[in-house]
Design a protein around this motif. Structure first.
Motif, PDB file in Angstrom:
ATOM      1  N   LEU A  82      -0.090  13.986   8.185  1.00  0.00           N
ATOM      2  CA  LEU A  82      -1.565  14.247   8.394  1.00  0.00           C
ATOM      3  C   LEU A  82      -2.504  13.977   7.244  1.00  0.00           C
ATOM      4  O   LEU A  82      -3.727  13.305   7.361  1.00  0.00           O
ATOM      5  N   ALA A  83      -1.787  14.385   6.111  1.00  0.00           N
ATOM      6  CA  ALA A  83      -2.907  14.222   4.917  1.00  0.00           C
ATOM      7  C   ALA A  83      -2.926  12.652   4.656  1.00  0.00           C
ATOM      8  O   ALA A  83      -3.968  12.443   3.746  1.00  0.00           O
ATOM      9  N   ALA A  84      -2.214  11.677   5.176  1.00  0.00           N
ATOM     10  CA  ALA A  84      -2.398  10.414   4.624  1.00  0.00           C
ATOM     11  C   ALA A  84      -3.039   9.482   5.694  1.00  0.00           C
ATOM     12  O   ALA A  84      -2.869   8.210   5.825  1.00  0.00           O
ATOM     13  N   LEU A 140      -2.376  10.970  -2.630  1.00  0.00           N
ATOM     14  CA  LEU A 140      -2.893  11.518  -1.395  1.00  0.00           C
ATOM     15  C   LEU A 140      -2.739  13.091  -1.505  1.00  0.00           C
ATOM     16  O   LEU A 140      -1.893  13.644  -1.665  1.00  0.00           O
ATOM     17  N   TRP A 141      -3.964  13.813  -1.327  1.00  0.00           N
ATOM     18  CA  TRP A 141      -3.677  15.178  -1.849  1.00  0.00           C
ATOM     19  C   TRP A 141      -3.325  15.934  -0.283  1.00  0.00           C
ATOM     20  O   TRP A 141      -4.172  15.914   0.654  1.00  0.00           O
ATOM     21  N   GLN A 142      -2.433  17.003  -0.654  1.00  0.00           N
ATOM     22  CA  GLN A 142      -2.357  17.867   0.508  1.00  0.00           C
ATOM     23  C   GLN A 142      -2.555  19.313  -0.075  1.00  0.00           C
ATOM     24  O   GLN A 142      -1.966  19.556  -1.243  1.00  0.00           O
ATOM     25  N   SER A 143      -3.197  20.160   0.552  1.00  0.00           N
ATOM     26  CA  SER A 143      -3.646  21.519  -0.006  1.00  0.00           C
ATOM     27  C   SER A 143      -2.456  22.528  -0.369  1.00  0.00           C
ATOM     28  O   SER A 143      -2.422  23.083  -1.294  1.00  0.00           O
ATOM     29  N   SER A 144      -1.655  22.404   0.866  1.00  0.00           N
ATOM     30  CA  SER A 144      -0.452  23.306   0.539  1.00  0.00           C
ATOM     31  C   SER A 144       0.853  22.623   1.322  1.00  0.00           C
ATOM     32  O   SER A 144       0.451  22.065   2.253  1.00  0.00           O
ATOM     33  N   PRO A 145       1.763  23.233   1.022  1.00  0.00           N
ATOM     34  CA  PRO A 145       3.132  22.557   1.709  1.00  0.00           C
ATOM     35  C   PRO A 145       3.129  23.393   3.121  1.00  0.00           C
ATOM     36  O   PRO A 145       2.888  24.265   3.331  1.00  0.00           O
ATOM     37  N   GLY A 146       3.325  22.230   4.443  1.00  0.00           N
ATOM     38  CA  GLY A 146       3.474  22.907   5.511  1.00  0.00           C
ATOM     39  C   GLY A 146       4.304  21.969   6.512  1.00  0.00           C
ATOM     40  O   GLY A 146       4.020  22.063   7.620  1.00  0.00           O
ATOM     41  N   GLY A 147       5.434  21.079   6.024  1.00  0.00           N
ATOM     42  CA  GLY A 147       6.310  20.602   6.609  1.00  0.00           C
ATOM     43  C   GLY A 147       5.877  18.955   6.558  1.00  0.00           C
ATOM     44  O   GLY A 147       4.802  18.628   6.243  1.00  0.00           O
ATOM     45  N   GLU A 155       1.242  -1.138  -0.073  1.00  0.00           N
ATOM     46  CA  GLU A 155      -0.181  -0.245  -0.037  1.00  0.00           C
ATOM     47  C   GLU A 155       0.835   1.080  -0.039  1.00  0.00           C
ATOM     48  O   GLU A 155       1.383   1.657   0.926  1.00  0.00           O
ATOM     49  N   ILE A 156       0.973   1.826  -1.209  1.00  0.00           N
ATOM     50  CA  ILE A 156       1.872   3.127  -1.286  1.00  0.00           C
ATOM     51  C   ILE A 156       1.247   4.244  -1.742  1.00  0.00           C
ATOM     52  O   ILE A 156       0.317   4.320  -2.608  1.00  0.00           O
ATOM     53  N   GLY A 157       1.413   5.357  -0.670  1.00  0.00           N
ATOM     54  CA  GLY A 157       0.579   6.569  -0.950  1.00  0.00           C
ATOM     55  C   GLY A 157       1.757   7.655  -1.182  1.00  0.00           C
ATOM     56  O   GLY A 157       2.501   7.828  -0.435  1.00  0.00           O
ATOM     57  N   VAL A 158       1.327   8.403  -2.282  1.00  0.00           N
ATOM     58  CA  VAL A 158       2.296   9.512  -2.619  1.00  0.00           C
ATOM     59  C   VAL A 158       1.429  10.755  -2.438  1.00  0.00           C
ATOM     60  O   VAL A 158       0.280  10.984  -2.899  1.00  0.00           O
ATOM     61  N   ILE A 159       2.137  11.637  -1.561  1.00  0.00           N
ATOM     62  CA  ILE A 159       1.232  12.858  -0.812  1.00  0.00           C
ATOM     63  C   ILE A 159       2.059  13.940  -1.638  1.00  0.00           C
ATOM     64  O   ILE A 159       2.980  14.258  -1.940  1.00  0.00           O
ATOM     65  N   VAL A 160       0.712  14.539  -2.413  1.00  0.00           N
ATOM     66  CA  VAL A 160       1.069  15.580  -3.450  1.00  0.00           C
ATOM     67  C   VAL A 160       0.200  16.728  -3.364  1.00  0.00           C
ATOM     68  O   VAL A 160      -1.093  16.687  -3.027  1.00  0.00           O
ATOM     69  N   ARG A 161       0.458  17.736  -4.082  1.00  0.00           N
ATOM     70  CA  ARG A 161      -0.382  18.746  -4.379  1.00  0.00           C
ATOM     71  C   ARG A 161      -1.025  18.896  -5.772  1.00  0.00           C
ATOM     72  O   ARG A 161      -0.416  18.319  -6.632  1.00  0.00           O
ATOM     73  N   ARG A 162      -2.214  19.172  -5.910  1.00  0.00           N
ATOM     74  CA  ARG A 162      -3.008  19.122  -7.114  1.00  0.00           C
ATOM     75  C   ARG A 162      -2.379  20.166  -8.218  1.00  0.00           C
ATOM     76  O   ARG A 162      -2.381  19.689  -9.312  1.00  0.00           O
ATOM     77  N   ASP A 163      -1.635  21.237  -7.904  1.00  0.00           N
ATOM     78  CA  ASP A 163      -0.920  21.755  -8.787  1.00  0.00           C
ATOM     79  C   ASP A 163       0.370  21.640  -9.141  1.00  0.00           C
ATOM     80  O   ASP A 163       0.841  22.188  -9.919  1.00  0.00           O
TER      81      ASP A 163
END
Length: 290
Positions: A131-133, A118-125, A91-99
């Motif tokens: 947490l997005a995952a 896995l969507w993250q709205s903006s970079p924040g560390g 189970e591999i999740g890549v956390i990325v922004r849509r833009d």
């Protein structure tokens, strides 16, 4: 030769948070159930954070995403995905922004049946990325692979950390070896402190307690972690009082204070490609070895 592999016959083993963790030998008898219990669980989930802006490497990448810069003919995001696969993570999740359209397109074209975006709205560390995952991981322990950091050798680095976690029941953070600490590419990496003790059986494994005033040997943290699901509760609590980027420091601090954190030096040569000097050095050593 691939990332995470090293032809060492003995092989069988970037944080922006400023905290220092003292690392010493430890026994594995007493475990805190709140943040440990990894030994009996197989690690199936791997998270690959890829939502950062890549400002430090912009002079190299230009308008392209840093995860698509190539080492040995392949994007670093591909090396990270293969490392997870070769380590038994299903189970591999890549956390990325849509833009980050170029990266999203690459993943959908080449890895659609392998990874979940896995969507993250903006970079924040890194903490915010994890947490997005949360819903993806649910109640499972999980591995984290930062594609900026490569460990080039015969055995995948994250598999070495997973094996260490299974054996000890502890959470694990990857650290660079002492000979690698002299290179300027590691200057901006987070640090932990190591202090060896006679009872350590595996010379690459060190236990950790949080005490920043007694660091005997400071090492760079490389982007490899094995963490318990309770990490998300710690990050949630830290987010409430955070005034800026949320790193992984609160999780490492909590684990270290409870005696549930190990630092591990994986076999293989460590590189970080998130800065221009590190990228150039990595390209030269891997693609044009002397």
């Amino acid at each position: 030769m691939r990332v995470g592999r090293h032809p060492d016959p003995e092989s069988s083993e970037g944080s922006s948070d400023p905290d220092t963790f003292i690392v010493h030998s430890m026994t594995h008898g007493d475990r805190h159930t709140e943040m440990s219990g990894l030994a009996a669980r197989s690690i199936q989930h791997a998270l690959i954070p890829a939502a950062g802006q890549g400002t430090r490497i912009h002079s190299i990448t230009g308008n392209n995403e840093k995860e698509l810069i190539t080492i040995d003919g392949e994007p670093v995001i591909t090396h990270a995905i293969r490392e997870a696969l070769e380590s038994g993570c299903s189970e591999i999740g890549v956390i990325v922004r849509r833009d980050k359209e170029g990266l999203v397109s690459y993943l959908r074209t080449n890895w659609a049946n392998t990874v979940q975006l896995l969507w993250q709205s903006s970079p924040g560390g890194l903490g915010e990325a994890l947490l997005a995952a949360r819903s993806f991981v649910e109640a499972s322990s999980f591995a984290v692979i930062l594609p900026d950091d490569l460990v080039w050798g015969a055995q995948p680095a994250i598999k070495q950390l997973i094996d260490c976690a299974r054996t000890t029941g502890k959470s694990v953070v990857g650290v660079a070896g002492p000979e690698e600490m002299t290179h300027p590419m590691f200057a901006d990496c987070g640090r932990i402190g190591l202090a060896r003790a006679p009872k350590v059986e595996a010379t690459r494994t060190h236990g950790a307690t949080y005490n920043p005033d007694k660091a005997a040997d400071r090492r760079a943290v490389i982007g490899r972690y094995v963490l318990p699901p309770q990490s998300f509760d710690v990050l949630d609590a830290a987010r409430e009082v955070s005034n800026g980027e949320l790193g992984e420091g609160p999780v490492l601090r909590t684990l270290a204070q409870r005696g549930d954190l190990l630092a591990f030096e994986p076999f293989g040569e460590c590189f970080t490609v998130g800065v221009p000097d590190g990228y150039r050095t990595t390209k030269k050593k891997i693609e044009s070895p002397e």
